[in-house]
Design a protein around this motif. Structure first.
Motif, PDB file in Angstrom:
ATOM      1  N   LYS A 342       4.796  -6.220 -15.179  1.00  0.00           N
ATOM      2  CA  LYS A 342       4.849  -5.337 -14.003  1.00  0.00           C
ATOM      3  C   LYS A 342       3.588  -5.505 -13.163  1.00  0.00           C
ATOM      4  O   LYS A 342       2.694  -4.637 -13.164  1.00  0.00           O
ATOM      5  CB  LYS A 342       4.985  -3.875 -14.434  1.00  0.00           C
ATOM      6  CG  LYS A 342       6.421  -3.452 -14.690  1.00  0.00           C
ATOM      7  CD  LYS A 342       6.534  -1.949 -14.786  1.00  0.00           C
ATOM      8  CE  LYS A 342       7.945  -1.520 -15.137  1.00  0.00           C
ATOM      9  NZ  LYS A 342       8.921  -1.871 -14.135  1.00  0.00           N
ATOM     10  N   GLN A 344       3.154  -5.088 -10.135  1.00  0.00           N
ATOM     11  CA  GLN A 344       3.051  -4.099  -9.072  1.00  0.00           C
ATOM     12  C   GLN A 344       2.168  -2.909  -9.441  1.00  0.00           C
ATOM     13  O   GLN A 344       1.717  -2.160  -8.573  1.00  0.00           O
ATOM     14  CB  GLN A 344       4.446  -3.601  -8.647  1.00  0.00           C
ATOM     15  CG  GLN A 344       5.279  -2.970  -9.748  1.00  0.00           C
ATOM     16  CD  GLN A 344       6.179  -3.970 -10.432  1.00  0.00           C
ATOM     17  OE1 GLN A 344       5.819  -5.130 -10.599  1.00  0.00           O
ATOM     18  NE2 GLN A 344       7.371  -3.534 -10.818  1.00  0.00           N
ATOM     19  N   ASN A 347      -1.207  -2.522  -7.687  1.00  0.00           N
ATOM     20  CA  ASN A 347      -1.238  -1.927  -6.351  1.00  0.00           C
ATOM     21  C   ASN A 347      -1.402  -0.412  -6.486  1.00  0.00           C
ATOM     22  O   ASN A 347      -0.535   0.261  -7.026  1.00  0.00           O
ATOM     23  CB  ASN A 347       0.065  -2.252  -5.611  1.00  0.00           C
ATOM     24  CG  ASN A 347       0.059  -1.742  -4.183  1.00  0.00           C
ATOM     25  OD1 ASN A 347      -0.746  -0.900  -3.793  1.00  0.00           O
ATOM     26  ND2 ASN A 347       0.975  -2.258  -3.379  1.00  0.00           N
ATOM     27  N   ILE A 350       1.603   1.839  -5.009  1.00  0.00           N
ATOM     28  CA  ILE A 350       2.998   1.495  -5.269  1.00  0.00           C
ATOM     29  C   ILE A 350       3.788   2.681  -5.797  1.00  0.00           C
ATOM     30  O   ILE A 350       4.941   2.906  -5.423  1.00  0.00           O
ATOM     31  CB  ILE A 350       3.085   0.296  -6.256  1.00  0.00           C
ATOM     32  CG1 ILE A 350       4.508  -0.253  -6.297  1.00  0.00           C
ATOM     33  CG2 ILE A 350       2.613   0.686  -7.630  1.00  0.00           C
ATOM     34  CD1 ILE A 350       4.920  -0.992  -5.083  1.00  0.00           C
ATOM     35  N   SER A 354       6.743   4.294  -3.325  1.00  0.00           N
ATOM     36  CA  SER A 354       8.012   3.741  -3.821  1.00  0.00           C
ATOM     37  C   SER A 354       7.978   3.704  -5.341  1.00  0.00           C
ATOM     38  O   SER A 354       7.694   2.668  -5.944  1.00  0.00           O
ATOM     39  CB  SER A 354       8.253   2.336  -3.248  1.00  0.00           C
ATOM     40  OG  SER A 354       7.111   1.532  -3.400  1.00  0.00           O
ATOM     41  N   LYS A 357       9.762   1.139  -7.682  1.00  0.00           N
ATOM     42  CA  LYS A 357       9.202  -0.180  -8.005  1.00  0.00           C
ATOM     43  C   LYS A 357       8.545  -0.170  -9.389  1.00  0.00           C
ATOM     44  O   LYS A 357       8.410  -1.208 -10.033  1.00  0.00           O
ATOM     45  CB  LYS A 357       8.157  -0.564  -6.952  1.00  0.00           C
ATOM     46  CG  LYS A 357       8.697  -0.733  -5.544  1.00  0.00           C
ATOM     47  CD  LYS A 357       9.460  -2.042  -5.420  1.00  0.00           C
ATOM     48  CE  LYS A 357       9.969  -2.232  -3.991  1.00  0.00           C
ATOM     49  NZ  LYS A 357       8.888  -2.442  -3.025  1.00  0.00           N
ATOM     50  N   ILE A 358       8.102   1.010  -9.823  1.00  0.00           N
ATOM     51  CA  ILE A 358       7.488   1.137 -11.142  1.00  0.00           C
ATOM     52  C   ILE A 358       8.536   1.426 -12.202  1.00  0.00           C
ATOM     53  O   ILE A 358       8.522   0.856 -13.288  1.00  0.00           O
ATOM     54  CB  ILE A 358       6.414   2.254 -11.127  1.00  0.00           C
ATOM     55  CG1 ILE A 358       5.239   1.836 -10.236  1.00  0.00           C
ATOM     56  CG2 ILE A 358       5.915   2.559 -12.533  1.00  0.00           C
ATOM     57  CD1 ILE A 358       4.154   2.869 -10.139  1.00  0.00           C
ATOM     58  N   SER A 454       0.697   8.862  -9.999  1.00  0.00           N
ATOM     59  CA  SER A 454       0.303   7.716  -9.171  1.00  0.00           C
ATOM     60  C   SER A 454      -0.726   8.103  -8.129  1.00  0.00           C
ATOM     61  O   SER A 454      -1.580   7.288  -7.758  1.00  0.00           O
ATOM     62  CB  SER A 454       1.536   7.111  -8.490  1.00  0.00           C
ATOM     63  OG  SER A 454       2.429   6.583  -9.442  1.00  0.00           O
ATOM     64  N   SER A 458      -4.106   6.207  -7.942  1.00  0.00           N
ATOM     65  CA  SER A 458      -4.513   5.499  -6.723  1.00  0.00           C
ATOM     66  C   SER A 458      -5.909   5.923  -6.281  1.00  0.00           C
ATOM     67  O   SER A 458      -6.705   5.088  -5.841  1.00  0.00           O
ATOM     68  CB  SER A 458      -3.495   5.748  -5.598  1.00  0.00           C
ATOM     69  OG  SER A 458      -3.435   7.114  -5.268  1.00  0.00           O
TER      70      SER A 458
END
Length: 479
Positions: A342, A344, A347, A350, A354, A357-358, A454, A458
């Motif tokens: 994974k 992604q 990022n 991410i 979205s 995507k995870i 997230s 982030s």
């Protein structure tokens, strides 16, 4: 005093009107140069300091004539600063004040006052050498002394915060100017602590690289664990988990306070807490509107818990370097696995914008394992139609896809069946109904937990990236 070995603490004071040489000398204990005045050259070439030296209020008339080449301060770290304050704050004035009082609170205030004074002296000592090196345009060496200065500043802020709390006496009052000052000091203290733990105040590029890798690995592991736990979690289990957690923490605090004050009513307090705990659990279980809040809180606090544990480990890295070497090896294996499976996750945004995507919804995948009759019956139930049948033939691909879409769009209706309707669903679908419920529950938990987690991830990862570029720039010979 070239090539001298100072085995015990030494104190050097006075005004030196001629050149002074300490070249290649070794100070095993504290070296006190405070308030010295050097009018000509002062050579500390190749000097080794095993413990933090004191250059507070030192005066170098010719800063360009100070030789600090090859000064060895490799053994000086945050622990060295703590030990310096611990070993040197009890001066003659401190002892005089202590002898005049027997009150515990007064003694604590006096200790805090002199520790604060010692921390400020320590900070000024490192600043003096930093200024000399900066004046000589030796920025790389100046960074090392600036790092020690920030260590001392962190201890200074800690004592100032403690002083503010003792003055406020932990009163629950409206925020006043003093309280605001305490908040500002606490924020500054936390920032210094975070920068020290993550990158040694932007002086260790390897350390911030490792810390960033740890954060990515922790987030990946958390997502994987949440996907496993979501299979067995439901509203009641998550409530019970938090109830037991709160009860344990509350009981520990009460017991600690009781034993600290040497009271005898521990059993009654814990019994009352247990009764309140059971009543709270009963109320919370019946307040299903809070389910989203508890899922989100669980994921967010789980991530914060892992990060705090990571910070604690990093604060002990100097004492157990071999352990961290092997832990870092494991983390890089996890990181490589994440990049392969994974990528992604690297990022930071991410999961915020979205989350699919995870984590991909398992409902549609699960439906692919069911036969046509089961899918159409589930679609009917999601539309609150209970005229179910097991005999469906000649169903086109388009109709089957429409049934799947209707089922996914109205999946909530499947989870709230009661009494007769629940009996009908189980009779027609059997274990397929339980499987679809479990899948819907898993998707719901993951969707509710990924975004808030997230956001925290982030923020931390962006701070790591910022620290990475700043550390790389500060340690670059080009800059």
């Amino acid at each position: 005093m070239d090539n001298c070995v100072f085995e015990k603490q030494c104190k050097i004071q006075g005004t030196f009107k001629d050149n002074v040489h300490f070249s290649n000398s070794h100070f095993y204990d504290y070296a006190d140069f405070h308030e010295c005045e050097f009018e000509k050259m002062a050579s500390f070439y190749g000097v080794t300091f095993e413990k933090a030296p004191n250059f507070s209020a030192c005066y170098f008339k010719e800063q360009k004539a100070v030789n600090l080449i090859n000064v060895d301060i490799d053994k000086l770290n945050f622990k060295s600063v703590e030990n310096y304050i611990k070993d040197n704050y009890k001066d003659k004035n401190y002892k005089d004040e202590i002898n005049k009082t027997q009150n515990e609170k007064s003694i604590s205030k006096i200790e805090n006052k002199y520790k604060l004074k010692c921390a400020k002296d320590c900070k000024d000592s490192f600043r003096v050498i930093k200024d000399v090196l900066t004046n000589q345009n030796n920025t790389l060496e100046a960074q090392e002394w600036h790092k020690l200065e920030l260590y001392a500043k962190e201890k200074e802020l800690l004592f100032e915060v403690e002083n503010c709390h003792s003055k406020n006496n932990m009163r629950l009052v409206a925020i006043k100017s003093q309280d605001k000052n305490s908040i500002n000091l606490t924020v500054d203290l936390l920032l210094l602590c975070i920068y020290r733990i993550t990158s040694l105040h932007h002086t260790s590029f390897t350390r911030i690289i490792n810390f960033t890798s740890w954060n990515i690995a922790i987030f990946g592991i958390l997502i994987y664990l949440m996907s496993l736990l979501s299979l067995s979690f439901n509203e009641k289990s998550i409530f019970w988990f938090w109830g037991i957690f709160i009860f344990i923490i509350t009981s520990m605090v009460i017991v600690w306070k009781v034993f600290e004050r040497k009271k005898l009513y521990a059993a009654s307090l814990i019994s009352c807490t247990f009764v309140i705990f059971l009543a709270s659990i009963y109320l919370v279980i019946n307040m299903t509107i809070l389910s989203s809040f508890w899922y989100i809180t669980f994921a967010a606090l789980a991530y914060c818990f892992f990060v705090i544990i990571l910070c604690y480990f990093y604060s002990c890295i100097e004492t157990k370097p071999k352990l961290f070497y092997w832990l870092n090896c494991i983390v890089y294996i996890i990181l490589i696995s994440i990049i392969i499976v994974k990528p992604q996750l690297i990022n930071p945004f991410i999961g915020v914008f979205s989350s699919d995507k995870i984590y991909e919804s398992q409902l549609e995948k699960k439906l692919n394992d069911f036969n046509t009759s089961a899918i159409l019956n589930l679609a009917k139930i999601s539309q609150k139609d209970f005229n179910l049948s097991m005999d469906y033939k000649d169903i086109s691909f388009t109709e089957l896809n429409s049934a799947k879409k209707a089922l996914i769009d109205n999946k909530e209706n499947i989870t709230i069946l009661q009494d007769e309707k629940l009996k009908i669903a189980k009779e027609f679908l059997g274990d397929k109904y339980e499987q679809i419920l479990q899948t819907i529950n898993q998707d719901e938990i993951m969707q509710k937990t990924i975004k808030p987690t997230s956001i925290l991830y982030s923020i931390i990862l962006l701070l790591c990236v910022f620290s990475l570029q700043k550390t790389a720039r500060k340690n670059s010979i080009v800059s």
